[in-house]
Scaffold this motif. Structure first.
Motif, mmCIF file in Angstrom:
data_model
loop_
_atom_site.group_PDB
_atom_site.id
_atom_site.type_symbol
_atom_site.label_atom_id
_atom_site.label_comp_id
_atom_site.label_asym_id
_atom_site.label_seq_id
_atom_site.Cartn_x
_atom_site.Cartn_y
_atom_site.Cartn_z
ATOM 1 N N THR A 148 0.844 -1.194 0.000
ATOM 2 C CA THR A 148 0.000 0.000 0.000
ATOM 3 C C THR A 148 0.879 1.243 0.000
ATOM 4 O O THR A 148 1.899 1.300 0.686
ATOM 5 N N ILE A 149 0.463 2.221 -0.793
ATOM 6 C CA ILE A 149 1.176 3.488 -0.892
ATOM 7 C C ILE A 149 0.164 4.616 -0.741
ATOM 8 O O ILE A 149 -1.036 4.422 -0.931
ATOM 9 N N THR A 150 0.648 5.792 -0.365
ATOM 10 C CA THR A 150 -0.224 6.954 -0.211
ATOM 11 C C THR A 150 0.094 7.969 -1.295
ATOM 12 O O THR A 150 1.220 8.462 -1.385
ATOM 13 N N GLU A 151 -0.915 8.252 -2.124
ATOM 14 C CA GLU A 151 -0.764 9.221 -3.202
ATOM 15 C C GLU A 151 -1.827 10.302 -3.078
ATOM 16 O O GLU A 151 -3.019 10.002 -3.187
ATOM 17 N N LYS A 152 -1.379 11.514 -2.823
ATOM 18 C CA LYS A 152 -2.290 12.658 -2.722
ATOM 19 C C LYS A 152 -3.447 12.366 -1.773
ATOM 20 O O LYS A 152 -4.616 12.645 -2.058
ATOM 21 N N GLY A 153 -3.106 11.793 -0.640
ATOM 22 C CA GLY A 153 -4.103 11.504 0.378
ATOM 23 C C GLY A 153 -4.844 10.198 0.187
ATOM 24 O O GLY A 153 -5.598 9.777 1.071
ATOM 25 N N LYS A 154 -4.661 9.532 -0.941
ATOM 26 C CA LYS A 154 -5.328 8.263 -1.205
ATOM 27 C C LYS A 154 -4.408 7.098 -0.881
ATOM 28 O O LYS A 154 -3.219 7.131 -1.208
ATOM 29 N N VAL A 155 -4.930 6.072 -0.244
ATOM 30 C CA VAL A 155 -4.174 4.860 0.038
ATOM 31 C C VAL A 155 -4.501 3.839 -1.047
ATOM 32 O O VAL A 155 -5.629 3.334 -1.118
ATOM 33 N N ASN A 156 -3.523 3.567 -1.905
ATOM 34 C CA ASN A 156 -3.705 2.638 -3.010
ATOM 35 C C ASN A 156 -2.904 1.374 -2.783
ATOM 36 O O ASN A 156 -1.891 1.381 -2.070
ATOM 37 N N THR A 157 -3.335 0.300 -3.409
ATOM 38 C CA THR A 157 -2.631 -0.970 -3.308
ATOM 39 C C THR A 157 -1.947 -1.282 -4.630
ATOM 40 O O THR A 157 -2.591 -1.267 -5.690
ATOM 41 N N VAL A 158 -0.655 -1.559 -4.559
ATOM 42 C CA VAL A 158 0.096 -1.978 -5.742
ATOM 43 C C VAL A 158 0.303 -3.486 -5.658
ATOM 44 O O VAL A 158 0.845 -3.996 -4.681
ATOM 45 N N LYS A 159 -0.152 -4.188 -6.672
ATOM 46 C CA LYS A 159 0.047 -5.634 -6.756
ATOM 47 C C LYS A 159 1.175 -5.893 -7.732
ATOM 48 O O LYS A 159 1.083 -5.540 -8.913
ATOM 49 N N ALA A 160 2.243 -6.496 -7.233
ATOM 50 C CA ALA A 160 3.432 -6.709 -8.055
ATOM 51 C C ALA A 160 3.844 -8.172 -8.026
ATOM 52 O O ALA A 160 3.727 -8.842 -6.997
ATOM 53 N N GLN A 161 4.359 -8.622 -9.153
ATOM 54 C CA GLN A 161 4.887 -9.983 -9.193
ATOM 55 C C GLN A 161 6.216 -10.067 -8.454
ATOM 56 O O GLN A 161 6.494 -11.040 -7.769
ATOM 57 N N VAL A 162 7.045 -9.022 -8.600
ATOM 58 C CA VAL A 162 8.366 -8.993 -7.953
ATOM 59 C C VAL A 162 8.508 -7.682 -7.197
ATOM 60 O O VAL A 162 8.116 -6.620 -7.695
ATOM 61 N N LEU A 163 9.094 -7.766 -6.002
ATOM 62 C CA LEU A 163 9.300 -6.589 -5.149
ATOM 63 C C LEU A 163 10.789 -6.431 -4.872
ATOM 64 O O LEU A 163 11.472 -7.401 -4.517
ATOM 65 N N ILE A 164 11.294 -5.221 -5.032
ATOM 66 C CA ILE A 164 12.687 -4.918 -4.710
ATOM 67 C C ILE A 164 12.713 -3.889 -3.588
ATOM 68 O O ILE A 164 12.135 -2.805 -3.713
ATOM 69 N N ASP A 165 13.375 -4.222 -2.492
ATOM 70 C CA ASP A 165 13.605 -3.273 -1.402
ATOM 71 C C ASP A 165 14.932 -2.575 -1.674
ATOM 72 O O ASP A 165 16.001 -3.156 -1.497
ATOM 73 N N ALA A 166 14.849 -1.322 -2.101
ATOM 74 C CA ALA A 166 16.046 -0.520 -2.376
ATOM 75 C C ALA A 166 16.088 0.675 -1.443
ATOM 76 O O ALA A 166 16.591 1.737 -1.798
ATOM 77 N N THR A 167 15.566 0.503 -0.226
ATOM 78 C CA THR A 167 15.450 1.628 0.693
ATOM 79 C C THR A 167 16.749 2.016 1.371
ATOM 80 O O THR A 167 16.854 3.109 1.894
ATOM 81 N N GLY A 168 17.705 1.134 1.423
ATOM 82 C CA GLY A 168 18.940 1.440 2.136
ATOM 83 C C GLY A 168 18.882 1.017 3.587
ATOM 84 O O GLY A 168 19.899 0.671 4.184
ATOM 85 N N THR A 169 17.703 1.058 4.171
ATOM 86 C CA THR A 169 17.529 0.654 5.568
ATOM 87 C C THR A 169 16.893 -0.725 5.689
ATOM 88 O O THR A 169 16.739 -1.234 6.795
#
Length: 608
Positions: A148-169
């Motif tokens: 789930t991500i927040t875009e302009k006040g809306k909470v949307n769900t992204v459905k992905a086949q592959v997820l990459i954590d590139a956050t650094g933390t």
């Protein structure tokens, strides 16, 4: 009853308009150096990609962290990293005094680096970049992921086949349930001779860089006195030439990067302080200390003409994120240890065969914490980064980059560098694109197919600084060397060691025989029959090609003689009795024997 039904329907309609579901092949969280490169590669590999970044810029520590003087990988312009370097040099080529030498230390203004990354992403189809977009939750959904991500006040769900954590933390991976290692690993655990006998719960410092600009001798850019300012905190600078120290971080357009370690603006960090619940408080203290240093420079040392700029868009003029060297390292399918750097060919596992990136950064050792050990690294060679270190263990289709890669503490001291991470990100992008394109999971990776995609996009597998992408035989040399037939040669220069291919040096039988016997089951018959001498000749190789391909030797030799100069462009004459050069061996072996086609698993073991 009817009233309740209407209310329920209205609520459902409201939820539907408020929350959208977005489907994509690959989702990358974190517009870091690696995240941006991964997104570019996925999109170029023609899979639908979304990149989510909580801040306004791409590039992570290279830009938002102001780590914008970069010397690592300047002799290894692999793929997207080489492309970024080229764009920076092109941008500054008319700037007086700017060094546009191909392998010069790269210097750029943070916002320029961010703009270049953004322009690179804007030119790619299949890629959607969402800046200023927080992510909220991560959930496994079959072999894929729901985020789930927040875009302009809306909470949307992204459905992905592959997820990459590139956050650094590693925050995404942590929420997904990945297990981590932290601090110094013990010698018993990793087998590294330079590791301490006992594990130590110490991680490297963070540095909060700053960018100052010289506004001219008459200017007064003194900032407001920071909260809690105490000049005594900076007494250790009393006898330092601060003007000289500032000028040591020269950037274009009268700007200077401050990245001082001892004494300086590095801070002891712990896993507890970097925990998301404590991070903001810890960061606030770091920022106030840096602001205090700037105020000290301006007031106590009279350099009031040096001031912050508004390029970051932050209230205090400092970069929004720190330069983080270490936090937590995920437990991956493979773990990279020091022997994979120093003696990659001598290990039981052959992780170099699975390479998806290269690096040459000298290991950093920054510890305000006095328990931090200074490791006596020998001259540190360039190295390959294996595929399995970005693939997490026990969770399908989740990849990690940055400080969350599956390395030891002593290896992370080099691989964390942002320029190395651009290379890692491109490799991770190839893995993610493979899974998405073939609709499979990280349990079923074909190493050679993934590496082939990376080579298609000018990425390096082997860290040869003497064979550039412009070399007509670059791919052949990379592919044959990735099988272990020809090994890189380390050339020490002070505290580092370049890895060279030495294309014009001669091939010995002792060098190539072990790998040939391992790759080709009928090789033992040929060696027993032909008994080649110490030097491996043109005739030896053609005889072996004839044996494996079942080609008539006279026809093969005649065709080879015709093609030697015109097709292959070899400089030395065709002579069956002459010893092969490494270039000749790589080109001919790659074309006629194709050892790179032999499949390997994530440990580098050949699969029959």
């Amino acid at each position: 009853m009817l009233k309740k039904l209407l209310i329920a329907l209205l609520c459902l309609a409201y939820i539907h308009t408020y929350a959208d579901t977005i489907k994509t092949d690959v989702l990358i969280i974190g517009g870091s150096a690696s995240g941006t490169a991964a997104a570019l590669q996925c999109a170029r590999s023609k899979v639908k990609t979304i990149l989510v970044e909580t801040g306004p810029w791409l590039g992570g520590e290279l830009t938002s962290g102001a780590m914008c003087i970069v010397d690592a990988n300047r002799n290894l312009p692999t793929g997207i990293w080489g492309e970024f370097r080229k764009h920076v040099r092109e941008f500054y080529k008319k700037t007086p005094g700017y060094d546009t030498t191909a392998n010069a230390v790269l210097r750029f203004e943070p916002y320029t680096g961010a703009a270049i990354f953004k322009r690179m992403t804007d030119t790619v189809k299949n890629l959607t970049v969402k800046l200023n977009t927080p992510w909220n939750s991560v959930k496994k959904n079959g072999t894929g992921w729901d985020v789930t991500i927040t875009e302009k006040g809306k909470v949307n769900t992204v459905k992905a086949q592959v997820l990459i954590d590139a956050t650094g933390t590693g925050d995404v991976a942590a929420l997904a349930g990945v297990q981590f290692n932290t601090g110094f690993d013990s010698k018993k655990e990793t087998g590294e001779q330079l590791a301490p006998e006992e594990a130590l719960p110490v991680i490297q410092d963070i540095t909060w860089c700053a960018i100052l600009k010289d506004f001219g001798a008459a200017a007064n850019k003194t900032i407001a006195r920071p909260e809690g300012y105490d000049a005594a905190k900076y007494a250790h600078f009393k006898d330092k030439d601060l003007l000289k120290m500032i000028q040591g971080g020269r950037l274009p357009n009268n700007k200077y990067m401050l990245k001082w370690s001892d004494p300086g603006i590095s801070f002891k960090s712990t896993v507890e302080e970097l925990d998301p619940q404590n991070r903001l408080k810890f960061y606030k203290g770091c920022r106030l200390h840096v602001l205090g240093l700037i105020y000290y420079i301006q007031t106590e040392r009279g350099l009031k003409n040096f001031g912050t700029t508004d390029e970051f868009g932050t209230p205090d003029g400092l970069p929004p994120i720190p330069y983080m060297r270490e936090y937590r390292r995920a437990k991956g399918r493979m773990r990279m240890v020091l022997d994979d750097v120093f003696t990659p060919y001598d290990r039981v596992s052959k992780l170099y065969r699975t390479s998806i990136a290269v690096g040459d950064a000298s290991p950093g050792q920054h510890y305000v914490d006095k328990r931090g050990l200074q490791t006596p690294y020998p001259p540190f060679p360039a190295y390959s980064i294996p595929l399995g270190v970005v693939v997490v263990k026990d969770l399908d289709n989740l990849l990690v980059t940055e400080k969350a890669m599956s390395t030891t503490h002593l290896v992370n001291a080099s691989t964390f560098y942002p320029s190395v991470q651009v290379a890692v990100g491109q490799g991770a992008g190839c893995i993610a694109a493979y899974c998405a394109f073939f609709k499979t999971t990280t349990k079923n990776l074909n190493v050679r197919t993934i590496q082939g995609e990376l080579l298609d996009y000018k990425g390096y597998l082997m860290p040869f600084s003497d064979v550039t992408i412009s070399d007509p035989n670059f791919r052949a040399i990379q592919q044959v060397s990735a099988t272990g037939m020809l090994k890189g040669i380390q050339k020490v220069n002070g505290k580092t060691a370049a890895v060279l291919f030495n294309a014009d040096s001669l091939v010995t039988t002792a060098e190539v025989e072990p790998a040939i016997r391992e790759i080709y089951t009928r090789a033992f018959i040929w060696f027993n029959k032909e008994k080649p001498g110490k030097q491996f000749t043109v005739g030896n190789l053609l005889s072996f090609i004839s044996e494996i391909t079942l080609t008539d030797p006279k026809v093969l030799n005649a065709n080879m003689e015709k093609q030697w100069k015109d097709n292959f462009k070899f400089s030395l004459p065709f002579d069956m009795n002459r010893t092969l050069t490494r270039r000749e061996f790589a080109v001919l072996t790659n074309k006629y024997l194709n050892p790179f086609a032999r499949t390997v698993d994530l440990s580098g073991k050949l699969i029959n």
